[in-house]
Design a protein around this motif. Structure first.
Motif, PDB file in Angstrom:
ATOM      1  N   GLN A 102     -54.185  57.506 -12.054  1.00  0.00           N
ATOM      2  CA  GLN A 102     -53.940  58.693 -12.401  1.00  0.00           C
ATOM      3  C   GLN A 102     -54.842  59.536 -13.367  1.00  0.00           C
ATOM      4  N   GLY A 103     -54.735  58.918 -14.541  1.00  0.00           N
ATOM      5  CA  GLY A 103     -55.156  59.593 -15.836  1.00  0.00           C
ATOM      6  C   GLY A 103     -56.619  60.118 -15.416  1.00  0.00           C
ATOM      7  N   PRO A 104     -57.662  59.087 -15.419  1.00  0.00           N
ATOM      8  CA  PRO A 104     -58.938  59.727 -15.132  1.00  0.00           C
ATOM      9  C   PRO A 104     -59.296  60.679 -14.175  1.00  0.00           C
ATOM     10  N   ARG A 105     -58.509  60.671 -13.244  1.00  0.00           N
ATOM     11  CA  ARG A 105     -58.801  61.681 -11.938  1.00  0.00           C
ATOM     12  C   ARG A 105     -57.720  62.992 -12.268  1.00  0.00           C
ATOM     13  N   GLY A 106     -56.953  62.958 -13.235  1.00  0.00           N
ATOM     14  CA  GLY A 106     -56.075  64.035 -13.451  1.00  0.00           C
ATOM     15  C   GLY A 106     -55.069  64.298 -12.281  1.00  0.00           C
ATOM     16  N   ASP A 107     -54.816  63.177 -11.581  1.00  0.00           N
ATOM     17  CA  ASP A 107     -53.803  63.688 -10.463  1.00  0.00           C
ATOM     18  C   ASP A 107     -52.392  63.452 -10.879  1.00  0.00           C
ATOM     19  N   VAL A 108     -51.338  64.051 -10.152  1.00  0.00           N
ATOM     20  CA  VAL A 108     -49.907  64.014 -10.574  1.00  0.00           C
ATOM     21  C   VAL A 108     -48.975  63.437  -9.335  1.00  0.00           C
ATOM     22  N   GLY A 109     -47.983  62.929  -9.628  1.00  0.00           N
ATOM     23  CA  GLY A 109     -47.017  62.696  -8.741  1.00  0.00           C
ATOM     24  C   GLY A 109     -46.922  61.088  -8.688  1.00  0.00           C
ATOM     25  N   HIS A 110     -45.984  60.594  -7.909  1.00  0.00           N
ATOM     26  CA  HIS A 110     -45.804  59.106  -7.745  1.00  0.00           C
ATOM     27  C   HIS A 110     -46.665  58.675  -6.763  1.00  0.00           C
ATOM     28  N   GLY A 111     -47.302  58.929  -6.017  1.00  0.00           N
ATOM     29  CA  GLY A 111     -48.090  58.403  -5.086  1.00  0.00           C
ATOM     30  C   GLY A 111     -47.288  58.386  -3.697  1.00  0.00           C
ATOM     31  N   PRO A 112     -48.069  57.653  -2.498  1.00  0.00           N
ATOM     32  CA  PRO A 112     -47.397  57.650  -1.509  1.00  0.00           C
ATOM     33  C   PRO A 112     -46.188  57.054  -1.365  1.00  0.00           C
ATOM     34  N   ILE A 134     -42.285  60.340 -14.551  1.00  0.00           N
ATOM     35  CA  ILE A 134     -43.683  60.300 -15.306  1.00  0.00           C
ATOM     36  C   ILE A 134     -43.448  61.790 -16.087  1.00  0.00           C
ATOM     37  N   SER A 135     -44.072  61.833 -17.223  1.00  0.00           N
ATOM     38  CA  SER A 135     -44.200  62.943 -18.038  1.00  0.00           C
ATOM     39  C   SER A 135     -45.672  63.455 -18.353  1.00  0.00           C
ATOM     40  N   TYR A 136     -46.064  64.589 -18.175  1.00  0.00           N
ATOM     41  CA  TYR A 136     -47.474  64.800 -18.294  1.00  0.00           C
ATOM     42  C   TYR A 136     -47.477  66.086 -19.724  1.00  0.00           C
ATOM     43  N   GLY A 137     -48.550  65.659 -20.385  1.00  0.00           N
ATOM     44  CA  GLY A 137     -48.830  66.742 -21.549  1.00  0.00           C
ATOM     45  C   GLY A 137     -48.306  66.339 -22.857  1.00  0.00           C
ATOM     46  N   SER A 138     -47.626  65.374 -22.731  1.00  0.00           N
ATOM     47  CA  SER A 138     -47.103  65.156 -24.364  1.00  0.00           C
ATOM     48  C   SER A 138     -47.365  63.568 -24.675  1.00  0.00           C
ATOM     49  N   GLU A 139     -48.035  63.484 -25.979  1.00  0.00           N
ATOM     50  CA  GLU A 139     -47.996  62.240 -26.595  1.00  0.00           C
ATOM     51  C   GLU A 139     -47.110  61.807 -27.663  1.00  0.00           C
ATOM     52  N   ASP A 140     -45.980  62.475 -27.843  1.00  0.00           N
ATOM     53  CA  ASP A 140     -45.061  62.400 -28.850  1.00  0.00           C
ATOM     54  C   ASP A 140     -43.810  61.668 -28.034  1.00  0.00           C
ATOM     55  N   PRO A 141     -43.319  60.601 -28.419  1.00  0.00           N
ATOM     56  CA  PRO A 141     -42.233  59.837 -27.835  1.00  0.00           C
ATOM     57  C   PRO A 141     -40.786  60.855 -27.646  1.00  0.00           C
ATOM     58  N   ALA A 180     -56.082  66.239 -16.777  1.00  0.00           N
ATOM     59  CA  ALA A 180     -55.770  67.601 -16.817  1.00  0.00           C
ATOM     60  C   ALA A 180     -54.960  68.059 -17.808  1.00  0.00           C
ATOM     61  N   TYR A 181     -53.754  66.829 -18.079  1.00  0.00           N
ATOM     62  CA  TYR A 181     -52.861  67.472 -19.123  1.00  0.00           C
ATOM     63  C   TYR A 181     -52.796  66.807 -20.416  1.00  0.00           C
ATOM     64  N   GLY A 182     -54.055  66.000 -20.610  1.00  0.00           N
ATOM     65  CA  GLY A 182     -54.189  65.429 -22.157  1.00  0.00           C
ATOM     66  C   GLY A 182     -53.515  64.051 -22.167  1.00  0.00           C
ATOM     67  N   TYR A 183     -52.473  64.034 -21.692  1.00  0.00           N
ATOM     68  CA  TYR A 183     -51.475  62.604 -21.751  1.00  0.00           C
ATOM     69  C   TYR A 183     -50.695  62.386 -20.770  1.00  0.00           C
ATOM     70  N   MET A 184     -50.068  61.173 -20.582  1.00  0.00           N
ATOM     71  CA  MET A 184     -49.233  61.099 -19.395  1.00  0.00           C
ATOM     72  C   MET A 184     -48.336  59.653 -20.016  1.00  0.00           C
ATOM     73  N   CYS A 185     -47.154  59.678 -19.570  1.00  0.00           N
ATOM     74  CA  CYS A 185     -46.516  58.397 -19.665  1.00  0.00           C
ATOM     75  C   CYS A 185     -45.653  58.125 -18.449  1.00  0.00           C
ATOM     76  N   VAL A 186     -45.759  57.013 -17.930  1.00  0.00           N
ATOM     77  CA  VAL A 186     -45.205  56.553 -16.737  1.00  0.00           C
ATOM     78  C   VAL A 186     -44.262  55.520 -17.022  1.00  0.00           C
ATOM     79  N   ILE A 187     -42.762  55.873 -16.512  1.00  0.00           N
ATOM     80  CA  ILE A 187     -41.698  54.822 -17.169  1.00  0.00           C
ATOM     81  C   ILE A 187     -41.070  54.530 -15.504  1.00  0.00           C
ATOM     82  N   ASP A 188     -41.446  53.083 -15.382  1.00  0.00           N
ATOM     83  CA  ASP A 188     -40.608  52.446 -14.012  1.00  0.00           C
ATOM     84  C   ASP A 188     -39.096  51.942 -14.554  1.00  0.00           C
ATOM     85  N   PHE A 189     -38.188  52.036 -13.694  1.00  0.00           N
ATOM     86  CA  PHE A 189     -37.026  51.441 -13.953  1.00  0.00           C
ATOM     87  C   PHE A 189     -36.699  50.485 -12.837  1.00  0.00           C
TER      88      PHE A 189
END
Length: 196
Positions: A102-112, A134-141, A180-189
């Motif tokens: 997602q990051g390089p393309r600037g995509d959002v969402g969880h995918g299909p 998924i969090s977009y736009g922040s690099e602070d934990p 698009a948002y500068g930073y993203m974090c994906v958290i899978d549970f």
């Protein structure tokens, strides 16, 4: 769980957007530290929800959506303490796969539909129960986790429910640059996994 390291780590990540310019080894090390810090923050919120509510209350005046913050505070004050989410490198690899796509393309969402399960199975994880935040736009934990707990604009508060679901026992975190948002974090549970 490294609750003691939580306070020291959070400010250290301001300005991580230079990752694209950093040498690959240094960027990987910083990203891994951020991934760990986000998991520490999640576990702090799970273990000490009332303290987390107090922290949110202190920042209430700076919020764009005070009603959502108030609702999160009310939820946290009633939430029982939960055990920490154990890190799992395979789940983290599935999260990293999504962040790197997602990051390089600037995509959002969880995918299909079904893509989280496919990514987990591709890493050898056959989880009967799984979810993704998924969090977009922040690099602070702290900001990443607070954004997901407050869950402004998400009527179901699904991200918050995932964080505080007692049925999830394992997690993997992968943060990185986003076009698009500068930073993203994906958290899978994931819930308990069958023995290997």
């Amino acid at each position: 769980m490294r609750i003691s390291g939580r306070m020291a780590l959070a400010p250290a990540f301001a300005g991580l957007l230079f990752l694209a310019l950093a040498p690959a080894a240094e960027a990987a090390s910083l990203t891994a530290r951020l991934d760990d810090a986000v998991l520490d923050e999640l576990n702090f919120a799970r273990a000490r929800p009332v303290e987390y509510a107090d922290e949110l209350r202190r920042e209430l005046n700076r919020s764009d959506d005070p009603a959502a913050v108030e609702e999160a505070i009310d939820f946290l004050e009633r939430q029982t303490s939960l055990p920490p989410l154990a890190p799992d490198r395979r789940i983290a690899a599935a999260a990293r796969q999504h962040a790197q796509a997602q990051g390089p393309r600037g995509d959002v969402g969880h995918g299909p539909t079904g893509s989280l399960g496919q990514r987990l199975r591709g890493q050898g994880v056959w989880a009967g129960l799984s979810a993704e935040n998924i969090s977009y736009g922040s690099e602070d934990p702290r900001d990443v986790v607070r954004q997901l707990i407050i869950d402004s604009g998400v009527p179901s508060r699904g991200h918050r429910r995932n964080i505080f679901a007692a049925s999830y026992q394992l997690a993997g975190v992968a943060c990185g640059p986003h076009r698009a948002y500068g930073y993203m974090c994906v958290i899978d549970f994931a819930g308990a996994l069958p023995p290997r």
